[in-house]
Each structure stands twice: as C-alpha cells, then as structure tokens.
Design a protein around this motif. Structure first.
Motif, short mmCIF file in Angstrom:
data_model
loop_
_atom_site.label_atom_id
_atom_site.label_comp_id
_atom_site.label_asym_id
_atom_site.label_seq_id
_atom_site.Cartn_x
_atom_site.Cartn_y
_atom_site.Cartn_z
N SER A 219 0.81 -1.22 0.00
CA SER A 219 0.00 0.00 0.00
C SER A 219 0.84 1.27 0.00
CB SER A 219 -0.93 0.01 1.22
OG SER A 219 -0.20 -0.05 2.42
N ARG B 290 -9.63 4.19 6.79
CA ARG B 290 -8.18 4.39 6.85
C ARG B 290 -7.79 4.88 8.24
NH1 ARG B 290 -6.88 7.53 1.22
NH2 ARG B 290 -8.84 8.55 1.71
N GLU C 286 -3.70 6.48 -3.30
CA GLU C 286 -4.77 6.07 -2.41
C GLU C 286 -5.03 7.14 -1.36
OE1 GLU C 286 -6.72 3.22 -2.54
OE2 GLU C 286 -5.76 3.04 -4.48
N HIS C 287 -4.05 8.02 -1.16
CA HIS C 287 -4.18 9.09 -0.19
C HIS C 287 -4.26 10.46 -0.86
CE1 HIS C 287 -3.18 6.29 3.09
NE2 HIS C 287 -2.28 5.81 2.27
N GLN D 56 -9.88 11.56 -2.01
CA GLN D 56 -10.25 11.34 -0.62
C GLN D 56 -11.75 11.55 -0.45
OE1 GLN D 56 -7.72 13.17 2.34
NE2 GLN D 56 -9.51 13.76 3.52
N ASN E 145 -12.40 6.57 3.84
CA ASN E 145 -12.13 5.16 3.60
C ASN E 145 -11.10 4.97 2.49
OD1 ASN E 145 -14.11 4.76 5.49
ND2 ASN E 145 -15.45 3.56 4.19
N TRP E 146 -10.55 3.76 2.43
CA TRP E 146 -9.64 3.43 1.34
C TRP E 146 -10.43 3.44 0.03
CZ3 TRP E 146 -4.36 2.27 1.53
CH2 TRP E 146 -3.81 2.25 2.81
N LYS F 40 -9.51 0.18 12.02
CA LYS F 40 -9.15 0.88 10.79
C LYS F 40 -7.92 0.22 10.18
CE LYS F 40 -10.89 5.32 12.58
NZ LYS F 40 -11.41 4.73 13.82
N SER G 138 -2.27 -0.39 6.85
CA SER G 138 -1.54 -0.70 5.62
C SER G 138 -1.78 -2.15 5.24
CB SER G 138 -0.03 -0.46 5.81
OG SER G 138 0.49 -1.35 6.81
#
Length: 238
Positions: A41, A71, A80-81, A86, A92-93, A151, A154
């Motif tokens: 990740s 997350r 992903e971030h 977002q 959430n992811w 949560k 990774s």
C-alpha cells in the motif's frame, strides 16, 4: 473463520457473486495474482506504463469505488491518499479504477484485455471487502468500538511467500493458496497484524459462472494474536 484446520468457504460480496464471471476474466484475475510477486500500500505506482496505448483510448473506466474499509491515517504519498480521491465523509480506502488496474497489469508485462476490467475490478473489490468483514468479526468486542471501530493502517501481499499454516497444509496434501496478504489494523492506537490466505474454491455445478473462493483470515501469531486465536477456539465449544 477458525484459525486452524481447513479454510472454510467464503462467499464473495453480493455484487460480484451475483454477476456471471466469464472464464477468461476469472483466469486472467487468478493468473495475475499468482504471478504477482508482491504489492504494498505504500508503494502503489498508478502511472501509465511506457510504450503502451493510453487506457483512455481503450474506454476503460476511471471512476473509483469507495470501500467500506476506514483508513487509520490520511498521510501518505501514493494516490490512495491523494486529496483528489479522498472521500470527504468517510475517509475510507479507495479502490483502483479500471484504468489503474489495467496499467498495473501492463507494468507487470501482462496482456490484459480492456473488456475484462469490468469483471476483474469488482472481483478484486469483493475479495477485499470479504477480508475486511472477517477482520471486523475478529475485532468485535475488543475495544475498538470506543474509537469508531478498527481501521486499516496498511496492507501488503506476496503470492510467492507461504504462511507457516499454508506450508503445513501443503505438506498434508492440500492445495496452496493463490495469494497471501498481510494487513495491519489499528485498534484505538494499537497495531494488530493479520494474515490472509486466499484459496480458489470448487465451482458450483448449479452456478458454474459464479466465482468461488476461500479466505483464511486470522491474527498473526504474536502474543495478542495467539490469545485471540485461543479465545475463539475455546468459544467454539460453548
């Protein structure tokens, strides 16, 4: 799911289970996972591979599905971030789009078919949702409720690295899992390590088009993980 013995059947999330899975897409997805050495990740590369047609020319979707997996942190450099993706209400992811999945397979020198992405991406998402459901069952009643629930910190995967349990089961004559993931979960500031073995299941004669797989989800054999496994084992007798 019990932490010992054979992994039990785990149905895919309703969406993927209800949709027919073409043999070519099923084969492509399973083969790509088995051949992929690892994923992490913190090292996700979403850039298009050099020397290949632009995915936009292949009519691949760019929309990304918001997972149900919270997350633990919004920090990080991978997409992903990325604030553009977002989710403002959940944090959430975010799952990769068809375009991202296609690019990832190209970078690994696979020859993915654009038409298969519409099936492969939902399979990928459903498997991860199932894994998270199993983790939440392990975490239930262990204190994370007071801070909003567990949560995901990774994740990493390595299909070539068998877990000790999987290696032992292979020695007994059982089939090896097609993938292995390691997920780190935040329980109100405490990191809990989980390991997941992914197995392909037997096709249902009544529904040959449906995807079948098994997930063996369990905490790693740390002091906390061993205690959790012992509690579940003891609870199975009452």
């Amino acid at each position: 799911m019990p932490s010992s013995g054979n992994p039990e059947p785990a149905a895919a999330a309703t969406e993927a289970d209800a949709c027919p899975v073409p043999p070519s897409a099923r084969s492509t997805w399973l083969s790509s996972v088995k051949a992929s050495t690892s994923c992490d990740s913190s090292k996700m590369d979403q850039t298009p591979p050099a020397g290949h047609p632009k995915p936009s020319n292949l009519k691949l979707g760019v929309g990304r599905e918001v997972s149900t997996i919270p997350r633990a942190s919004m920090e990080g450099s991978n997409s992903e971030h990325d604030p553009r993706y977002q989710h403002p209400s959940s944090g959430n992811w975010i799952y990769p789009s068809e375009e991202m999945f296609f690019n990832a397979m190209k970078r690994k020198d696979w020859d993915p078919k654009a038409k298969d992405m519409r099936t492969i991406v939902p399979i990928h998402n459903a498997v991860n949702e199932r894994a998270w459901k199993e983790i939440k069952e392990w975490e239930a009643g262990r204190g994370s409720e007071k801070c909003g629930g567990p949560k995901l910190v990774s994740f990493s995967g390595d299909s070539q690295k068998l877990t000790p349990k999987a290696r032992f089961m292979v020695l007994l004559g059982y089939r090896a899992p097609f993938d292995r993931h390691d997920w780190v979960v935040d329980r109100c500031g405490r990191k809990i390590d989980y390991v997941i073995d992914f197995y392909s299941g037997k096709p249902d004669p009544k529904r040959p088009e449906a995807l079948s797989f098994y997930l063996d989800v369990r905490p790693k054999l740390s002091p906390e993980g061993a205690w959790m496994r012992m509690q579940r084992w003891a609870g199975s007798f009452f």
